[in-house]
Every structure is written in C-alpha cells, then in structure tokens.
Design a protein around this motif. Structure first.
Motif, PDB file in Angstrom:
ATOM      1  N   ALA A   1       0.850  -1.190   0.000  1.00 16.12           N
ATOM      2  CA  ALA A   1       0.000   0.000   0.000  1.00 16.12           C
ATOM      3  C   ALA A   1       0.886   1.240   0.000  1.00 16.12           C
ATOM      4  O   ALA A   1       1.892   1.298   0.703  1.00 16.12           O
ATOM      5  CB  ALA A   1      -0.895  -0.014   1.225  1.00 16.12           C
TER       6      ALA A   1
ATOM      7  N   ARG B   1      -2.457  -7.283 -17.230  1.00  6.52           N
ATOM      8  CA  ARG B   1      -3.732  -7.982 -17.434  1.00  6.52           C
ATOM      9  C   ARG B   1      -3.826  -9.240 -16.576  1.00  6.52           C
ATOM     10  O   ARG B   1      -4.909  -9.615 -16.118  1.00  6.52           O
ATOM     11  CB  ARG B   1      -3.902  -8.351 -18.911  1.00  6.52           C
ATOM     12  CG  ARG B   1      -4.311  -7.157 -19.782  1.00  6.52           C
ATOM     13  CD  ARG B   1      -4.150  -7.490 -21.241  1.00  6.52           C
ATOM     14  NE  ARG B   1      -4.694  -6.478 -22.130  1.00  6.52           N
ATOM     15  CZ  ARG B   1      -5.905  -6.541 -22.695  1.00  6.52           C
ATOM     16  NH1 ARG B   1      -6.683  -7.572 -22.453  1.00  6.52           N
ATOM     17  NH2 ARG B   1      -6.329  -5.584 -23.491  1.00  6.52           N
TER      18      ARG B   1
ATOM     19  N   ALA C   1     -10.435  -7.098   1.093  1.00  5.63           N
ATOM     20  CA  ALA C   1     -11.238  -7.075   2.315  1.00  5.63           C
ATOM     21  C   ALA C   1     -10.514  -7.781   3.462  1.00  5.63           C
ATOM     22  O   ALA C   1     -11.095  -8.575   4.200  1.00  5.63           O
ATOM     23  CB  ALA C   1     -12.611  -7.703   2.059  1.00  5.63           C
ATOM     24  N   GLY C   2      -9.199  -7.505   3.575  1.00  7.17           N
ATOM     25  CA  GLY C   2      -8.440  -8.016   4.704  1.00  7.17           C
ATOM     26  C   GLY C   2      -7.940  -9.440   4.571  1.00  7.17           C
ATOM     27  O   GLY C   2      -7.288  -9.955   5.473  1.00  7.17           O
TER      28      GLY C   2
ATOM     29  N   ARG D   1     -12.647  -7.052  -8.207  1.00 11.64           N
ATOM     30  CA  ARG D   1     -12.576  -5.890  -9.104  1.00 11.64           C
ATOM     31  C   ARG D   1     -13.498  -4.772  -8.647  1.00 11.64           C
ATOM     32  O   ARG D   1     -13.170  -3.598  -8.765  1.00 11.64           O
ATOM     33  CB  ARG D   1     -12.955  -6.302 -10.523  1.00 11.64           C
ATOM     34  CG  ARG D   1     -11.914  -7.189 -11.189  1.00 11.64           C
ATOM     35  CD  ARG D   1     -12.383  -7.504 -12.581  1.00 11.64           C
ATOM     36  NE  ARG D   1     -11.497  -8.427 -13.268  1.00 11.64           N
ATOM     37  CZ  ARG D   1     -11.764  -8.921 -14.475  1.00 11.64           C
ATOM     38  NH1 ARG D   1     -12.891  -8.583 -15.093  1.00 11.64           N
ATOM     39  NH2 ARG D   1     -10.927  -9.743 -15.055  1.00 11.64           N
TER      40      ARG D   1
ATOM     41  N   ARG E   1     -14.403  -3.962  -5.639  1.00 12.51           N
ATOM     42  CA  ARG E   1     -14.075  -3.286  -4.389  1.00 12.51           C
ATOM     43  C   ARG E   1     -12.589  -3.016  -4.176  1.00 12.51           C
ATOM     44  O   ARG E   1     -12.230  -2.152  -3.385  1.00 12.51           O
ATOM     45  CB  ARG E   1     -14.617  -4.104  -3.215  1.00 12.51           C
ATOM     46  CG  ARG E   1     -16.135  -4.256  -3.304  1.00 12.51           C
ATOM     47  CD  ARG E   1     -16.718  -4.733  -2.017  1.00 12.51           C
ATOM     48  NE  ARG E   1     -16.443  -6.125  -1.741  1.00 12.51           N
ATOM     49  CZ  ARG E   1     -16.200  -6.604  -0.530  1.00 12.51           C
ATOM     50  NH1 ARG E   1     -16.170  -5.810   0.501  1.00 12.51           N
ATOM     51  NH2 ARG E   1     -15.982  -7.894  -0.370  1.00 12.51           N
TER      52      ARG E   1
ATOM     53  N   PRO F   1     -10.648   6.051  -5.902  1.00 11.44           N
ATOM     54  CA  PRO F   1      -9.562   5.148  -6.292  1.00 11.44           C
ATOM     55  C   PRO F   1      -9.588   3.839  -5.504  1.00 11.44           C
ATOM     56  O   PRO F   1      -9.783   3.846  -4.301  1.00 11.44           O
ATOM     57  CB  PRO F   1      -8.289   5.939  -5.953  1.00 11.44           C
ATOM     58  CG  PRO F   1      -8.716   7.345  -5.738  1.00 11.44           C
ATOM     59  CD  PRO F   1     -10.170   7.334  -5.385  1.00 11.44           C
ATOM     60  N   SER F   2      -9.411   2.740  -6.217  1.00 12.43           N
ATOM     61  CA  SER F   2      -9.410   1.428  -5.583  1.00 12.43           C
ATOM     62  C   SER F   2      -8.143   1.256  -4.751  1.00 12.43           C
ATOM     63  O   SER F   2      -7.142   1.910  -5.010  1.00 12.43           O
ATOM     64  CB  SER F   2      -9.436   0.341  -6.654  1.00 12.43           C
ATOM     65  OG  SER F   2     -10.538   0.508  -7.499  1.00 12.43           O
ATOM     66  N   PRO F   3      -8.171   0.365  -3.775  1.00 15.30           N
ATOM     67  CA  PRO F   3      -6.966   0.067  -2.986  1.00 15.30           C
ATOM     68  C   PRO F   3      -5.800  -0.386  -3.862  1.00 15.30           C
ATOM     69  O   PRO F   3      -4.653  -0.189  -3.501  1.00 15.30           O
ATOM     70  CB  PRO F   3      -7.429  -1.056  -2.059  1.00 15.30           C
ATOM     71  CG  PRO F   3      -8.901  -0.828  -1.912  1.00 15.30           C
ATOM     72  CD  PRO F   3      -9.369  -0.298  -3.240  1.00 15.30           C
TER      73      PRO F   3
ATOM     74  N   ARG G   1      -2.086   7.433  -4.199  1.00 17.12           N
ATOM     75  CA  ARG G   1      -0.997   6.780  -3.474  1.00 17.12           C
ATOM     76  C   ARG G   1      -0.913   7.292  -2.039  1.00 17.12           C
ATOM     77  O   ARG G   1      -0.756   6.514  -1.096  1.00 17.12           O
ATOM     78  CB  ARG G   1       0.314   7.035  -4.216  1.00 17.12           C
ATOM     79  CG  ARG G   1       1.434   6.107  -3.833  1.00 17.12           C
ATOM     80  CD  ARG G   1       2.562   6.211  -4.829  1.00 17.12           C
ATOM     81  NE  ARG G   1       3.217   7.519  -4.795  1.00 17.12           N
ATOM     82  CZ  ARG G   1       4.031   7.919  -3.818  1.00 17.12           C
ATOM     83  NH1 ARG G   1       4.289   7.118  -2.803  1.00 17.12           N
ATOM     84  NH2 ARG G   1       4.589   9.107  -3.876  1.00 17.12           N
ATOM     85  N   ALA G   2      -1.084   8.594  -1.886  1.00 14.98           N
ATOM     86  CA  ALA G   2      -1.039   9.174  -0.536  1.00 14.98           C
ATOM     87  C   ALA G   2      -2.165   8.616   0.327  1.00 14.98           C
ATOM     88  O   ALA G   2      -2.031   8.476   1.530  1.00 14.98           O
ATOM     89  CB  ALA G   2      -1.133  10.697  -0.621  1.00 14.98           C
ATOM     90  N   LYS G   3      -3.282   8.291  -0.303  1.00 11.20           N
ATOM     91  CA  LYS G   3      -4.397   7.702   0.451  1.00 11.20           C
ATOM     92  C   LYS G   3      -4.200   6.219   0.686  1.00 11.20           C
ATOM     93  O   LYS G   3      -5.050   5.549   1.273  1.00 11.20           O
ATOM     94  CB  LYS G   3      -5.713   7.926  -0.304  1.00 11.20           C
ATOM     95  CG  LYS G   3      -6.290   9.318  -0.079  1.00 11.20           C
ATOM     96  CD  LYS G   3      -7.736   9.405  -0.568  1.00 11.20           C
ATOM     97  CE  LYS G   3      -7.803  10.167  -1.871  1.00 11.20           C
ATOM     98  NZ  LYS G   3      -9.128  10.140  -2.489  1.00 11.20           N
ATOM     99  N   GLY G   4      -3.095   5.672   0.179  1.00  6.68           N
ATOM    100  CA  GLY G   4      -2.780   4.276   0.480  1.00  6.68           C
ATOM    101  C   GLY G   4      -2.967   3.296  -0.654  1.00  6.68           C
ATOM    102  O   GLY G   4      -2.777   2.095  -0.477  1.00  6.68           O
ATOM    103  N   SER G   5      -3.344   3.770  -1.849  1.00 11.72           N
ATOM    104  CA  SER G   5      -3.481   2.826  -2.965  1.00 11.72           C
ATOM    105  C   SER G   5      -2.117   2.256  -3.346  1.00 11.72           C
ATOM    106  O   SER G   5      -1.112   2.963  -3.311  1.00 11.72           O
ATOM    107  CB  SER G   5      -4.071   3.523  -4.199  1.00 11.72           C
ATOM    108  OG  SER G   5      -5.430   3.826  -3.999  1.00 11.72           O
TER     109      SER G   5
END
Lengths: 268, 232
Positions: free
Chosen positions: B36, B55, B73-74, B91, B93, B170-172, B199-203
């Motif tokens: 992350a 892909r 989801a962990g 995809r 989530r 943005p997705s994880p 990225r700053a949010k952790g993606s």
C-alpha cells in the motif's frame, strides 16, 4: 499504512441458485449436448456461445424445463429446499416456470400472445401468479411498458401492430413483470437491426443489474456476450470446451475453437 | 506496510492453435510484491510483456503458472484460482484497471459512467453525482458534454471520462496502462496529481508509462520485465 476504509463484506450468497450436473441430451445417435455441469449464483449472468449446431439451444431447453435431458439433473434453489426440476410433477415444474423463471424466446411470437393487447400480454403473467386486482394489474403493466420504452398509448394495441424490436421489448416486459429470479434468453437480439439491438441490449443490461437477476443467455454474438454476461461457456459439438470469466475467455482464449471464434470477429 | 499484491512464480506463454500451434513465451518465474502506498512502474521494451503482466494481475489473462495473491477485504485471495464471482467482487471493491481506452456503452452519459463505481460501492446518488461532476471538471471535460454518451467524443475526451471513472473513488489497488497517451500537458499533469493523491491515500499502484516525465513523477520503484524473459 492503509487508510482505506474497508467496505462492508459483500453479500456473496452461500449457495448457488441453480446447480446443473451432468446434463446430456441425445437425438438418436446424435449428441445434442453432453455432460454439462455448472453452478449459477444469484445475480450472475452466464452466456453460452458457440456456432449454430453446437448444442447451445438444446442445452438451454434442458435447463429451462422445456425438454427433459436424457441424463443429469437441474437443481433450483428458489426458496427453501432445492428442487430437482425433472423429478417433481409436471404441474409443479410448470408452476415454477410461471412464477420463479422467465423465458425470453428469440422469436417474440413464441413468447407473446399475438391476439391479446400489449397490456393484456403483460397483465396475464400477473394473473397467472395469482394477482386479481384489475386496477393494480393495469398499473403494473403500464409501468413495465414504460420501462421497456413502449408508449402508454400503445397499451391496447396488439403485438402484431408492433415492429420487431417493440415486440421483443414487450416480450421482455411480459417475462420480467412477475419478478422472476432466473431468466433464460435464447438469442434475445437475433433478427433485429443493429440500432434496435443496441437499445435492447442497453435495456437488458440495466434491468439485469437493477433487478439483480440471474440469467442464462444463449448467443452467437460475442459482442452481446461481452456486454451482458459475467461468465461464458463456449460450446462445440455438444460439449463445453472452455469456460470462465467473460473477459478472460474473450481476451485470452485457450481452446483452439475459442481462438477461432474470437479471431473471426470483425471489429468496427 | 500492508502487502497488497504478491506475485509468485508467474509464467505466461500463448499458444496459437490456429497458426500452427505456435508457442510464444512471454515471461517466466516472475516474483514481486507491492505494498500500500507504493507505485511500481513496469519497464522493458515494447513487446516485453508489460501489458500482459498487468492484465494477469487484473485476472483478465490467465497465467500459465503461478499465483497472484491480492489483499481483498483483509484477506489474501489468489485471483488466478478464484471463481468468477470472487474475481468480480475483487474488481468491484479492490482492484481497478485504468486503460487509455473507454469501453463505450450505447446511451450511457459521461456523468453516469463516472458515477457508476460510486453507486456500486453504496455511495448515495446525490453525493455520487457531485463527486463525479467535480472529477470531470478537474479533468477539464466541458460541462456541455457531461450528459451526453461518449460515443461521439474525441479520443482524448473519452480517455478523460475513463480516467475520471477510475479516480473518482480510487481502488486500494490501481493497475494503470498508459493513461496519458493522448492527453495534452495540462491534463497529463492532472493525471499525475491524481495518481499521487491515490498513493497518498494508500493505494498500491502498478503502472506502465511511456512518457518519461510522467514515469519519473509517479514511480517509487521500477521493475524491468526483460529480466524475466527466458530464452525460447
């Protein structure tokens, strides 16, 4: 360092809606379809592709309770106990087909009553289900005609006065009005002009998503399959030669026959 | 840092059954992880297999061998062996794919296309609409286009709709394939900023960027795919 808030655990249903095991149907010596097995989950849309004669329509008829397979079983979990649709009485199977299932035929004339008004065609399914209040039936019929983009003032017209595309949309309204859990579609856009097809496809896509329907769609059109389905089964000579997520099968086909099918598509 | 992608012994070859059964090896024994907040940029010449690898990470191509463990989801799930509905849930989530091409669906407006992922994740309709509009505005898509279906848009306009859709929430994990290919400098800078913010949010980000300036602005790490090519 993860600051993503985990979304709530998705409600992935614990059990499939339909379990198909070892379905085969023969026409004398000839194979219709052979040894087909799969599970279908609530909300999933499965496409069956293959060229004409590959057995996809035969398979659909076996799955939908129209033709009894020679081997195998079809288990449906509507509510409560799973039901083996070919071991229950004919009457029970017909009741299921009227209430929990819907079938959209390629030719709208096979799914509509041509001498009954558009409103009557839609309302009839509700009466089959046991609805009796005339005002409510007409109201719901009207609502469904609007959802499939048929103008209100056509409610008393008969299907034979409609264009092919309108007939197909009417058939879809007739099938979906009774809120089936599972819908079978045989080439739903076959025989329609490309522009009419696009409108119908978009309508189907939205309805399937909004209603959370499970559906099994037979088509020879890979673009239709890509737009509407989550999963694909590719059939050749009555057998499933490849299956998986729709975009996997179309973008990275492994079987020789699937490679042939996907490379034969002209892109525009 | 949380490992979001763990690639284990992945190999890929294509077999072309209708062209004499030709076997095209792409790569072999690929191993890496992405955490992350990292941005891994794939390097290597054209044809080295960068897009194929991306892909495969998305579950679109099937590797010939190996596993891709995605933290979803962990939990860690191998997307290679996961059943279709699990891949679709991952995809929806966790895993986003940003390409330069928009798959245009007839009759769906640009605004609805951008709003859709928010609705799918349970954001209420009003808030989803506001966020979608803000993102389209940020990417300089003229407001008169918002309620039109993008089929008639220019390539650059379609591309910005696609980027807006990918970055509105943005997705994880974000897989990015040449997002700036036909954009002007101003919009290219917006995309670079969006990637940095995600990225700053952790993606966790894995991307392919031909534009060297973009590549240098985005990357925290490089991976050269050429290292995994095996002699045929």
């Amino acid at each position: 360092m993860t600051v993503h808030v985990s979304p709530p655990e998705a409600n992935l249903d614990p059990e499939p809606l339909l379990s198909v095991a070892g379905i085969s149907r023969f026409y004398g010596e000839r194979i219709g379809c052979q040894d087909v097995s799969f599970d279908l989950w609530p909300g999933e849309v499965l496409g069956i592709v293959g060229e004409s004669g590959s057995g996809k329509s035969t398979l659909l008829r076996c799955l939908a309770g129209i033709d009894r397979p020679d081997e195998g079983e079809v288990l449906f979990r509507g509510s409560g106990q799973p039901l083996d649709i070919y071991s229950v009485a004919e009457q029970e199977r017909r009741r299921l087909m009227r209430t929990a299932w819907g079938i959209v035929h390629q030719n709208p004339r096979d799914g509509l009553r041509m001498d009954v008004s558009a409103g009557g065609n839609v309302g009839e399914r509700l009466m089959d289900r046991g609805d009796r209040h005339y005002g409510k039936i007409r109201e719901r019929a009207l609502d469904w005609l609007q959802r499939v983009e048929i103008a209100e003032n056509r409610i008393d017209d008969r299907p034979r006065q409609f264009s092919g595309g309108m007939q197909q949309r009417l058939q879809i309204a007739r099938v979906l009005v009774s809120e089936p859990r599972l819908v079978f579609m045989d080439e739903p856009t076959g025989g329609l002009d490309v522009s009419v097809q696009a409108r119908l496809l978009d309508l189907l896509r939205v309805l399937v998503r909004d209603l959370g329907l499970a559906a099994i769609i037979v088509t020879h059109d890979l673009a239709v399959a890509r737009l509407l389905t989550d999963r694909l089964m590719v059939m050749k000579d009555g057998r499933v030669v490849e299956q998986g997520l729709t975009d996997q099968v179309l973008d990275d086909p492994h079987h020789a026959y699937t490679q042939l099918l996907t490379s034969a598509v002209l892109s525009v | 840092m949380t490992t979001m992608i763990h690639v284990e012994n992945v190999a890929k070859h294509f077999t072309l059954h209708n062209q004499g059964g030709v076997r095209l090896p792409v790569f072999d024994n690929v191993n890496f992880s992405v955490a992350a907040g990292e941005a891994l940029v794939l390097a290597g010449a054209s044809g080295a297999g960068k897009s194929s690898l991306l892909r495969i990470l998305y579950g679109n191509y099937r590797p010939s061998a190996g596993h891709i463990h995605i933290t979803h989801a962990g939990r860690q799930i191998d997307i290679v062996s996961a059943v279709p509905r699990t891949v679709l849930d991952i995809r929806r989530r966790t895993l986003g794919f940003v390409s330069q091409f928009l798959r245009v669906i007839p009759r769906i407006s640009a605004l609805d296309i951008v709003r859709d992922p928010l609705l799918a994740r349970g954001v209420d309709a009003v808030e989803a609409g506001e966020r979608a509009k803000a993102m389209l505005a940020r990417l300089n898509l003229p407001e008169r286009l918002w309620n039109l279906a993008p089929a008639t848009f220019s390539g650059g306009e379609q591309q910005r709709v696609n980027i807006a859709r990918s970055f509105v929430d943005p997705s994880p994990i974000l897989l990015i394939d040449e997002p700036t290919a036909s954009l002007d400098a101003a919009n290219r800078d917006v995309v670079v900023a969006l990637i940095a913010e995600a990225r700053a949010k952790g993606s966790a980000i894995v991307g392919i960027f031909h534009d060297e300036a973009v590549r240098e602005a985005v990357a925290t790490r490089y991976l050269d795919i050429t290292d995994f090519r095996k002699a045929a």
